[in-house]
Structure formats: C-alpha cells, structure tokens
Design an enzyme around this catalytic site. Structure first.
Site, PDB file in Angstrom:
ATOM      1  N   GLU A  62       0.859  -1.195   0.000  1.00  0.00           N
ATOM      2  CA  GLU A  62       0.000   0.000   0.000  1.00  0.00           C
ATOM      3  C   GLU A  62       0.900   1.252   0.000  1.00  0.00           C
ATOM      4  O   GLU A  62       1.947   1.245   0.656  1.00  0.00           O
ATOM      5  CB  GLU A  62      -0.853   0.001   1.279  1.00  0.00           C
ATOM      6  CG  GLU A  62      -1.818   1.165   1.377  1.00  0.00           C
ATOM      7  CD  GLU A  62      -2.548   1.222   2.719  1.00  0.00           C
ATOM      8  OE1 GLU A  62      -2.025   0.697   3.718  1.00  0.00           O
ATOM      9  OE2 GLU A  62      -3.648   1.795   2.761  1.00  0.00           O
TER      10      GLU A  62
ATOM     11  N   LYS B 193     -10.320   0.831  -0.955  1.00  0.00           N
ATOM     12  CA  LYS B 193     -10.207   0.564   0.488  1.00  0.00           C
ATOM     13  C   LYS B 193     -11.419   1.124   1.226  1.00  0.00           C
ATOM     14  O   LYS B 193     -11.718   2.319   1.134  1.00  0.00           O
ATOM     15  CB  LYS B 193      -8.927   1.198   1.025  1.00  0.00           C
ATOM     16  CG  LYS B 193      -8.644   0.901   2.491  1.00  0.00           C
ATOM     17  CD  LYS B 193      -7.333   1.575   2.907  1.00  0.00           C
ATOM     18  CE  LYS B 193      -6.935   1.262   4.335  1.00  0.00           C
ATOM     19  NZ  LYS B 193      -5.707   2.007   4.699  1.00  0.00           N
TER      20      LYS B 193
ATOM     21  N   CYS C  40      -4.622  -3.119   4.283  1.00  0.00           N
ATOM     22  CA  CYS C  40      -4.179  -2.639   5.602  1.00  0.00           C
ATOM     23  C   CYS C  40      -5.243  -2.731   6.712  1.00  0.00           C
ATOM     24  O   CYS C  40      -5.591  -3.808   7.159  1.00  0.00           O
ATOM     25  CB  CYS C  40      -3.632  -1.225   5.475  1.00  0.00           C
ATOM     26  SG  CYS C  40      -2.477  -0.796   6.794  1.00  0.00           S
TER      27      CYS C  40
END
Ligand SMILES: *[C@@H]1O[C@H](CO)[C@@H](O)[C@H](O)[C@H]1NC(C)=O
Ligand SMILES: *[C@@H]1O[C@H](CO)[C@@H](O)[C@H](O)[C@H]1NC(C)=O
Ligand SMILES: *[C@@H]1O[C@H](CO)[C@@H](O)[C@H](O)[C@H]1NC(C)=O
Ligand SMILES: *[C@@H]1O[C@H](CO)[C@@H](O)[C@H](O)[C@H]1NC(C)=O
Length: 501
Positions: free
Chosen positions: A80, A179, A212
């Site tokens: 990321e 995300k 993440c």
C-alpha cells in the site's frame, strides 16, 4: 455441419486446457518496499513531477517483479502507498491519481494505453505483468468525478480512493478494490459508499483482496473469506508496528491461521515509522517473513503455497473459544488488580508473583485464565496477565475482547502494556484462555526480539486454550488471544463520531 460442430469442439478443448492448466501449488512473491517519498509540500506539484517520482518507485518494483518472475513466481504483491508514499493532503495527492476503470471493461493497458485517457501508471504496471508473465498487485489512487446532484459529492467535485489493482499475466486489469476502512490519518482519500467484495479467479485458486486496516473488519475481510470462499488473499499494507499487540507479522499470520486462507502481505519499509514486517502465511504455517529494523532496504520473499488450501487440508475442527474458560472456576483472587494502557485501551492487569501459578483477571464480560510455569522468577523482569473488553476508539472504532500475558516494560507495574523488545524469562508451560463472546479470536505469540514462536512450540485446543507444546522453554514477550466482536462495531471502523465523511 462442420460449422455447427466447430464451436462445441472449441468449448470442449477450452475446458480441457483450463483443467490441465490448473495448478495444485503456486509460487507467491511479496516485496517489502522502502518507498521513495516526495518532498513535503502544501501546494500540489505538477503532473510531470508526480510521474517522475512514481517512475522512481516503479523502477525499484520492476527489479523485484523481474527477479520474482525469473524465480518462477506466479503472482507478486507490492505494498500500500508503495508508488508515492503517505504524506499528503486531499489536494497534494490529486496529481498522482488516475481514473481506474471497472475491470469488467476487459482492458489490457499495455496493449491499448489510450483507451481510458492518460493512465501511464496503469500502462506500466500492465506491461510489467505482461512482459514477465506474472500477476502484479499494486496500490495506486483512483479519481472519479462527481456532481452536485450527488449529495455526498465532495466540494471539489471528485472522489479520491485508496485503490488496489491487479493485472493478470497477460497484463489485463482483473481487479480493482477501493479501500473501505480508511485509517483515521488518511485525509487524502474518501470512503467508498459501500463495501466492495473483490475477488479474482486464477489457475492457482480464487483470490480476495483488501488493504491494511481492513484486516480488522468484518466487511470486507471476513465476508470475502467466508461468503466468497477465497483460497488466498493479497494484502497491500502500510503498517506501523506498535508492540505489544499490533505488530504486523504476528497479527497477519494469526489472521491467516484463524481464517484458514493463504495471506500474501506486503508492507512498506521505513524504520523511523516502524514500518516493516511482510510475509507469506499459509493456514498451517508461516512460510516466510521479513522483519528488519536495522536497514532501509527493500526485500523480496517467495514461497510455494497450496492453491486450494480449503480442499487439501482436513479442515481443522472449529475452536469453541470459551468452552474451557467457562467450565473452570476462576482461580483464587488474593491478588491485586491494577490498570494499564495498551494502545489507548485500559486493561485490567494482575502481576504474576511466583514462578508458577494459576491466575484469573476479569473486565466486564471477559475473564482470562492463565496457568503457567517459568524456568525461574527473575527479579529484574515483571510479567502481568491482562484483560480488555470494550470499544477501541482511537484512529478507528472497533470492539475488542483481549486476554494477554506480557512482559512489563520495567519492574514498575505502571509500565505494564508499554512496548518492550526483549525478555529473558523462559516459560516452560503456559495455558491461556478466556470467556470470549466471539468466535473470531486471533492467537499471537511473540518471543524476545520480536521473533515469532514456531508452530511446533504451541497449539490451540478445541476448547479454546492457547497452550505450550513440548519441552523447549520460550523467552516470551507477549502471548495474546485477540478477539474481535464484530456485532458490537459501529457501521464503519474508520468513521467515528466527529470525523469527516
Ligand atoms: C526534494 O528536494 C530536494 C532539495 O530541493 C531535491 O534535491 C530532491 O530531488 C527532492 N526530492 C524529490 C523526490 O522531489
Ligand atoms: C515490455 O516489452 C515491450 C516490448 O516487448 C517494451 O517495449 C516495453 O518497454 C516493456 N515494458 C516493460 C514495462 O517492461
Ligand atoms: C520515513 O518516513 C518519514 C515520515 O514519513 C520520512 O520523514 C522519512 O524520510 C522516511 N525515511 C526514509 C528513509 O525514507
Ligand atoms: C493450578 O491449578 C491446577 C488445577 O486446576 C493444579 O493442579 C495446579 O497445582 C495449580 N498450580 C499452582 C502452581 O497453583
């Protein structure tokens, strides 16, 4: 006649080719990348400058991709923020973004670079995948214009998304994931309206993808595994380690084990931000991991994995995480409890006073039981058993139930829960359990020097005990049963009260 038979023949042939080309195992690669960061700026730089900076990063990724492909890797995951870093405002990241189309358009940017406007980053990643015949997973930024007719459209007339992209070995864009659970400091991006469950099929299994902080979530992380039945998850992350409970390698490997999937985790590398810790984790073993607080270099890792771990391993009997803990009576409570903070959460602790014993400590609905024996009770080290049952509210909101045994930073009890890196006390035996109200419990064992305990040294019993196995005494830094109670989460982990939309 011939003409009418022809398509059938082709279809049969195609099926045959598909079945023989399916692979029982594959080689996975992840690259921990020391991102070349742009200079901090308040005003946006030119598009040319952003391309220069992104090219520098992609040059480094290119070396890793080529090397991985030469070593036979089928897929490589990069981190990321791996192409431009993380220090931005909404305005300064804008010139780094590209419009990323929905993969259903069936696009190979390397072959048809102009089809969706100026998209040099997607073109280059696609060519790297195509030229080296390898799936490439990367994280870039997507921009989507919106208008005032959309009540959620930001005032500057565009959405900006933290986005993972996947190019297959022919360079085709096969996955795009926005995300969903942004981490609180990610002010440069917008929250997508809905959670996306993105998967892609390969000759080496079905893959899911998320990013993440999403790993704390039910949507998409748990849903993509349980409802979409993926075999492997690709996971770009920019994770800064915070001991004792939130270090990348123990946390991610525990997730892969508990969820029964392969996890390919690629972290950024920046020691001053405590960003390190990438790995390839199978449900039954940590295949390879990298943790390096000494140098500023990147690192490529490769490992062979089963393509269909769900099929091949006899699925482990489900653990009833509270069975043992509810059945036993709380151990004697002559001890004094005291509070201590771990990452902004107030735990209830009790000190382990002797070299062996049985302890219980409770907070709200959670009681944690520990039975242990140390090789010796050292006078220069203090260990405590802690319990936490509550909503975590800093940098995101999520409900936790945690039982942990840890070394206190010093011999002062007020330091219990604060980060500490090394330990000398060896545990010959331990058994940790808790009265969890969730089936999502992630067990971690961290040894002195942030080393993972090998699977041969512990087991999780069906009645929910994390137990030592064998005779090797271990210098324990942290044991933890990290439970997530998804039913008690707010609708979105990154969206607490008073936060921007
Ligand atoms: C940052 O600024 C310095 C000094 O002006 C310059 O030498 C360097 O190339 C810049 N770095 C980037 C990534 O633009
Ligand atoms: C891919 O290969 C083509 C020629 O085959 C070359 O022009 C191009 O620069 C290569 N791209 C990358 C990113 O390797
Ligand atoms: C690590 O990140 C920090 C903060 O973003 C930055 O100031 C520093 O230059 C980075 N270190 C390296 C080696 O790039
Ligand atoms: C802990 O409890 C077990 C039984 O529950 C008992 O056999 C053992 O002796 C106890 N250990 C200590 C050190 O008190």
């Amino acid at each position: 006649m011939i003409i009418s038979y022809f398509p059938k023949y082709v279809a049969v042939l195609a099926l045959f080719v598909l079945s023989v080309s399916a692979l029982d195992t594959f080689i996975a690669a992840v690259y921990e990348h020391a991102v070349i960061l742009p200079n901090r700026t308040e005003t946006p730089v030119s598009k040319e400058e952003t391309l220069l900076l992104m090219s520098k990063n992609i040059d480094v990724l290119e070396k890793a991709i080529k090397l991985a492909a030469r070593k036979g890797a089928h897929i490589i995951v990069t981190p990321e923020d791996g192409i431009y870093g993380w220090v931005f405002t909404r305005e300064t990241i804008y010139p780094y973004l590209e419009d990323i189309p929905d993969p259903e358009v069936n696009w190979i940017p390397c072959r048809d670079p102009q089809r969706f406007g100026h998209t040099p980053v997607q073109e280059r990643l696609s060519c790297l995948a195509k030229n080296n015949s390898i799936y490439v997973v990367a994280n870039i930024g997507d921009k989507k214009p919106c208008s005032a007719s959309d009540p959620q459209c930001p005032p500057d007339g565009r959405y900006q998304y933290n986005t993972d992209v996947v190019f297959d070995s022919e360079g085709r864009l096969v996955a795009r994931y926005h995300k969903y659970n942004l981490f609180a400091p990610e002010i440069q991006f917008d929250f997508p309206k809905n959670s996306e469950f993105v998967t892609f099929d390969t000759p080496f299994g079905k893959f899911g993808i998320f990013t993440c902080f999403d790993i704390f979530s039910h949507e998409p992380a748990v849903v993509v595994v349980e409802e979409f039945q993926v075999d492997s998850v690709v996971y770009p992350t920019a994770w800064y380690n915070t001991l004792p409970l939130l270090s990348a390698v123990p946390f991610h490997s525990a997730w892969a084990r508990a969820m029964g999937v392969n996890l390919l985790a690629a972290n950024t590398h920046n020691t001053s931000m405590h960003m390190t810790g990438s790995g390839i984790y199978a449900p039954d073993a940590v295949k390879v991991y990298h943790y390096d607080m000494e140098t500023e270099s990147g690192q490529l890792m490769l490992s062979e994995l089963k393509s269909w771990p769900r099929r091949e391993t006899i699925s482990p009997a489900a653990v009833d995480w509270s069975a043992y803990a509810r059945a036993v009576k709380p151990f004697s409570s002559e001890q004094l409890n005291f509070p201590g903070m771990i990452y902004f959460d107030e735990f209830t602790f009790t000190e382990l006073k002797r070299n062996a014993g049985n302890y219980t400590v409770c907070q709200k609905d959670l009681c944690c039981h520990l039975t242990y024996r140390m090789s010796e009770k050292r006078t220069d080290e203090v260990y405590a058993l802690g319990a936490f049952d509550g909503l975590h509210t800093v940098e995101g909101q999520y409900y936790l139930q945690i039982c942990t045994l840890l070394k206190c930073q010093t011999t002062e009890l007020r330091t219990c829960g604060e980060p500490v890196g090394s330990a000398f006390t060896k545990f010959e035996e331990f058994s940790l359990s808790g009265t969890f109200g969730t089936s999502y419990v992630f067990p971690q064992i961290l040894l002195s020097g942030s080393q993972l305990a090998s699977e041969t040294h512990y087991k999780v019993s069906r009645d929910g005990r994390l137990q030592s196995r064998g005779q090797t005494p271990l210098p324990v830094l942290v044991l933890a049963l990290y439970g997530r109670v998804f039913e008690r989460d707010p609708p979105r982990l990154g969206q607490g009260p008073g936060r921007r939309q």
